[in-house]
Structures are given as structure tokens and as C-alpha cells.
Design a protein around this motif. Sequence first.
Motif, short mmCIF file in Angstrom:
data_model
loop_
_atom_site.label_atom_id
_atom_site.label_comp_id
_atom_site.label_asym_id
_atom_site.label_seq_id
_atom_site.Cartn_x
_atom_site.Cartn_y
_atom_site.Cartn_z
N MET A 43 1.13 -1.70 -0.49
CA MET A 43 0.03 0.11 0.11
C MET A 43 0.67 1.09 0.27
SD MET A 43 -3.19 1.70 2.76
CE MET A 43 -4.27 -0.32 2.05
N ASP A 44 1.13 2.11 -1.41
CA ASP A 44 1.75 3.31 -1.30
C ASP A 44 0.56 4.44 -0.03
OD1 ASP A 44 -0.36 4.75 -1.94
OD2 ASP A 44 0.17 4.56 -4.41
N LEU A 45 1.34 5.59 0.07
CA LEU A 45 1.11 6.37 0.95
C LEU A 45 -0.70 7.65 0.80
CD1 LEU A 45 4.51 7.98 2.27
CD2 LEU A 45 2.94 6.14 2.97
N ASP A 46 -0.45 7.17 -0.57
CA ASP A 46 -1.95 7.29 -0.66
C ASP A 46 -3.08 6.36 -0.39
OD1 ASP A 46 -1.02 10.20 -1.73
OD2 ASP A 46 -0.36 9.23 -3.63
N GLY A 47 -3.21 4.91 -0.21
CA GLY A 47 -3.79 4.03 -0.10
C GLY A 47 -4.18 3.52 -1.15
N ASN A 48 -3.29 3.13 -2.56
CA ASN A 48 -3.29 2.37 -3.46
C ASN A 48 -2.48 1.22 -3.76
OD1 ASN A 48 -5.13 4.63 -5.80
ND2 ASN A 48 -3.11 6.05 -5.04
N ILE A 49 -2.97 0.09 -3.66
CA ILE A 49 -1.69 -1.15 -3.78
C ILE A 49 -1.08 -1.26 -4.93
CG2 ILE A 49 -1.99 -3.36 -3.38
CD1 ILE A 49 -4.46 -3.62 -1.71
N VAL A 50 -0.11 -2.00 -4.85
CA VAL A 50 1.18 -1.70 -5.84
C VAL A 50 1.41 -2.72 -6.26
CG1 VAL A 50 1.45 0.86 -6.45
CG2 VAL A 50 3.47 -0.67 -5.10
N GLY A 51 1.98 -3.55 -7.63
CA GLY A 51 2.65 -4.84 -7.37
C GLY A 51 1.92 -6.07 -7.40
N ILE A 52 0.41 -6.09 -7.65
CA ILE A 52 0.21 -7.18 -7.08
C ILE A 52 0.56 -8.14 -7.60
CG2 ILE A 52 -2.33 -8.44 -6.98
CD1 ILE A 52 -3.32 -5.65 -7.12
N GLY A 53 0.72 -9.19 -7.00
CA GLY A 53 1.45 -10.57 -7.05
C GLY A 53 3.23 -10.41 -7.37
N ASP A 54 3.97 -9.60 -7.34
CA ASP A 54 5.19 -9.40 -7.47
C ASP A 54 5.76 -8.85 -6.33
OD1 ASP A 54 7.80 -8.05 -7.80
OD2 ASP A 54 6.80 -7.40 -10.11
N ALA A 55 6.35 -9.54 -5.45
CA ALA A 55 7.67 -8.98 -4.04
C ALA A 55 8.03 -8.35 -4.08
CB ALA A 55 7.43 -10.37 -3.78
N ALA A 56 8.84 -8.53 -5.27
CA ALA A 56 10.33 -7.26 -5.26
C ALA A 56 9.45 -6.11 -5.72
CB ALA A 56 11.13 -7.52 -6.65
N ALA A 57 8.46 -5.68 -7.16
CA ALA A 57 7.81 -4.50 -6.27
C ALA A 57 7.05 -4.16 -4.82
CB ALA A 57 6.31 -4.40 -7.98
N GLN A 58 6.25 -5.03 -4.86
CA GLN A 58 5.80 -4.63 -3.13
C GLN A 58 6.68 -4.06 -2.41
OE1 GLN A 58 3.37 -7.39 -1.57
NE2 GLN A 58 2.15 -7.46 -3.27
N THR A 59 8.05 -4.95 -2.20
CA THR A 59 8.92 -4.70 -1.45
C THR A 59 9.88 -3.27 -1.65
OG1 THR A 59 9.43 -6.27 -1.44
CG2 THR A 59 11.29 -4.98 -0.50
N GLU A 60 9.94 -3.16 -2.85
CA GLU A 60 10.29 -1.37 -3.70
C GLU A 60 9.57 -0.38 -2.89
OE1 GLU A 60 12.46 -0.45 -5.18
OE2 GLU A 60 14.35 -1.92 -6.19
N ASN A 61 8.10 -0.55 -3.14
CA ASN A 61 6.97 0.40 -2.62
C ASN A 61 6.92 0.85 -1.52
OD1 ASN A 61 4.20 2.42 -2.65
ND2 ASN A 61 3.81 0.67 -0.92
N ALA A 62 7.59 0.09 -0.03
CA ALA A 62 7.59 -0.63 0.98
C ALA A 62 8.53 0.75 1.91
CB ALA A 62 7.38 -1.64 1.59
N MET A 63 9.60 -0.34 0.52
CA MET A 63 10.68 0.99 1.09
C MET A 63 10.87 2.58 0.73
SD MET A 63 12.66 -1.64 3.14
CE MET A 63 14.21 -0.32 3.52
N ALA A 64 9.89 2.78 -0.42
CA ALA A 64 10.25 4.25 -0.94
C ALA A 64 9.10 4.34 0.10
CB ALA A 64 9.89 4.80 -1.74
N CYS A 65 8.11 4.42 0.07
CA CYS A 65 7.24 5.00 1.71
C CYS A 65 7.73 4.66 3.29
CB CYS A 65 6.31 3.30 1.98
SG CYS A 65 4.97 3.42 0.34
N ALA A 66 8.87 3.99 3.29
CA ALA A 66 9.71 3.98 4.84
C ALA A 66 10.25 4.86 4.08
CB ALA A 66 10.43 2.77 5.07
N LYS A 67 11.34 5.35 3.04
CA LYS A 67 12.07 6.50 3.60
C LYS A 67 11.55 7.87 3.32
CE LYS A 67 15.84 8.26 -0.30
NZ LYS A 67 14.63 9.63 -0.25
#
Length: 136
Positions: A43-67
Motif C-alpha cells: 500500500m502506497d502512502l495514498d492508499g493504493n495497492i501496488v505490485g499485485i503478485g510481484d513481491a519485488a515491486a511491493q518491497t520497492e514500494n514499502a522501502m520508498a514509503c519507509a524512506k
Amino acid sequence: MTTHTRLRKFNTRDAYPEQNLDNDVCMVVRAGNTVYVRGQTAMDLDGNIVGIGDAAAQTENAMACAKTLLEEAGSGLGDIVKIVIYITDRSCRDPVYRVVGKWLKGVYPVSTGLIVEGLAKPEYLMEIDIIAVIPD
């Protein structure tokens, strides 16, 4: 006297309307020089789910949000001291850990990894929990 600051407050009824919840929470708590970041997922900071079915894409989003969240609290990725990574399937371990390793190159936090049956939404393949400090 307040000993902590809560950033990006929200109610779970907005983030998880299908779950009939009503909890007041926030994305980050700054307590003294310690920063606690809510588990970051697809879930990005706007509440959208990104990278459905793609663990790497979800992790990229999670780390970008964490930053972003760490920086809003006065910290940064280089100030992370502990991470806990939750994955829903062992096959997600390599892509998730490769992305986290790229974002945290040279940081050396303590790390715990867990394989769990599920996360808050069925689309989530991973979640990362972060504790950091605010530099002097």
C-alpha cells in the motif's frame, strides 16, 4: 508534556473498509530519538495497492514509503537499527531480500525474517517493520 509525536494519523476504517474496523493509528511515532514505522507493504502512502503478485515491486514500494516516513520524522534509511520482514511464501524471500538489501546497502541493521500465513490484505506478499534513530 508530550514525550512522543504521532505522524500521519488515520483510522483503519479508511484503509480497510472491508474489515469493519475503527482503530485510530498512525504511520510513524517519534519517541525521543527513536522512530517506529508502521509495517510497510504494497500500500502506497495514498492508499493504493501496488505490485499485485510481484513481491519485488511491493518491497520497492514499502522501502520508498519507509524512506519518506523516516525523513518526515527526522531520520533516514541510514539510521535504521532494526527491521522485521514478514513474507507470505518462502518463494518471496529472494526477491524481497534483494530489494531490501539494495535500499539498505551499508546500513547493517539487525534483521528478523518470518514466513507468515497471511497479512492484513490478501494482496500483500510482504511487510517490513522498521525501528530507527534520529541522529544527534
